[in-house]
Design an enzyme around this catalytic site. Sequence first.
Site, PDB file in Angstrom:
ATOM      1  CG  HIS A  17      -1.891  -1.082   1.342  1.00 29.01           C
ATOM      2  ND1 HIS A  17      -2.095  -1.789   2.508  1.00 29.01           N
ATOM      3  CD2 HIS A  17      -2.743  -1.602   0.432  1.00 29.01           C
ATOM      4  CE1 HIS A  17      -3.048  -2.690   2.318  1.00 29.01           C
ATOM      5  NE2 HIS A  17      -3.453  -2.608   1.061  1.00 29.01           N
ATOM      6  CE  LYS A  41     -10.639  -7.949   1.467  1.00 27.82           C
ATOM      7  NZ  LYS A  41      -9.535  -7.104   0.992  1.00 27.82           N
ATOM      8  NE  ARG A  91      -2.158  -7.520  -4.295  1.00 29.60           N
ATOM      9  CZ  ARG A  91      -2.915  -7.896  -3.280  1.00 29.60           C
ATOM     10  NH1 ARG A  91      -2.371  -8.038  -2.083  1.00 29.60           N
ATOM     11  NH2 ARG A  91      -4.192  -8.137  -3.440  1.00 29.60           N
ATOM     12  CB  SER A 128      -4.315  -6.892   4.257  1.00 29.87           C
ATOM     13  OG  SER A 128      -3.850  -5.611   3.954  1.00 29.87           O
TER      14      SER A 128
HETATM   15  O1  PNS Z   1      -8.662  -3.093   0.470  1.00 25.53           O
HETATM   16  P1  PNS Z   1      -9.920  -3.709  -0.051  1.00 25.53           P
HETATM   17  O2  PNS Z   1     -10.653  -4.464   1.034  1.00 25.53           O
HETATM   18  O3  PNS Z   1      -9.684  -4.571  -1.266  1.00 25.53           O
HETATM   19  O4  PNS Z   1     -10.823  -2.474  -0.489  1.00 25.53           O
HETATM   20  C1  PNS Z   1     -12.071  -2.706  -1.097  1.00 25.53           C
HETATM   21  C2  PNS Z   1     -12.907  -1.448  -1.088  1.00 25.53           C
HETATM   22  C3  PNS Z   1     -13.087  -0.904   0.330  1.00 25.53           C
HETATM   23  C4  PNS Z   1     -12.251  -0.398  -1.942  1.00 25.53           C
HETATM   24  C5  PNS Z   1     -14.240  -1.941  -1.669  1.00 25.53           C
HETATM   25  O5  PNS Z   1     -14.795  -2.905  -0.837  1.00 25.53           O
HETATM   26  C6  PNS Z   1     -15.222  -0.828  -1.838  1.00 25.53           C
HETATM   27  O6  PNS Z   1     -15.176  -0.182  -2.863  1.00 25.53           O
HETATM   28  N1  PNS Z   1     -16.080  -0.631  -0.822  1.00 25.53           N
HETATM   29  C7  PNS Z   1     -17.014   0.456  -0.752  1.00 25.53           C
HETATM   30  C8  PNS Z   1     -18.387   0.039  -1.297  1.00 25.53           C
HETATM   31  C9  PNS Z   1     -18.498   0.338  -2.764  1.00 25.53           C
HETATM   32  O7  PNS Z   1     -18.196   1.417  -3.232  1.00 25.53           O
HETATM   33  N2  PNS Z   1     -18.958  -0.703  -3.490  1.00 25.53           N
HETATM   34  C10 PNS Z   1     -19.143  -0.649  -4.909  1.00 25.53           C
HETATM   35  C11 PNS Z   1     -17.938  -1.203  -5.628  1.00 25.53           C
HETATM   36  S1  PNS Z   1     -18.188  -1.286  -7.374  1.00 25.53           S
END
Ligand code: PNS
Length: 159
Positions: A17, A41, A91, A128
């Site tokens: 990150h 998660k 990645r 993570s």
């Molecule tokens: O680090 P992560 O867990 O891969 O991050 C994922 C994250 C938080 C970016 C994703 O879960 C997310 O976008 N969550 C917010 C909800 C949202 O906008 N959903 C629509 C996605 S198309």
Amino acid sequence: MPTALYPGSFDPFHNGHLDVVSVAAELFGSVIVAVLVNPQKPAALFEQQERTELIEASVAHLPGVVVRHFTGLVVDAVGRLGADFIVKGLRTVGDFEIEQQMAHTNHAVSGVRTVYVPASPAQSFVASSFIRDITRYGGDVSALVPPPVAARLRERFPR
Ligand code: PNS
């Protein structure tokens, strides 16, 4: 200057990150790291506020980078926090497939664009989920996370 929003759950924030934030800051000048809750998660190591504080400590040396926490959709965070686009790290091909679907969905519902930053080869294996596993079983992850995160993990999860 356009502002990039780098969203994630960051549980915990790791060197991969940090690498993406550093490259994004170099390319775009202004970056908001947005700490979101990923409903898939549930918080495993740190709550959202603590994740935010640990990222602030980890990016303190990077000019143009701020850290905010947000509840809701990433595209709403872009509008609410005054960003112009989303930046994501890639990645693997697996990441690309997931991110591409989210990028197209986010663009379709809001017009917000996503830009990808490739993980540097030295950090492209860090995840993570592995850090959470190693931590739970008492292993040492200090090679994988910035010093403030390593210190907090040692305090919270003594070996
Ligand atoms: O680090 P992560 O867990 O891969 O991050 C994922 C994250 C938080 C970016 C994703 O879960 C997310 O976008 N969550 C917010 C909800 C949202 O906008 N959903 C629509 C996605 S198309």
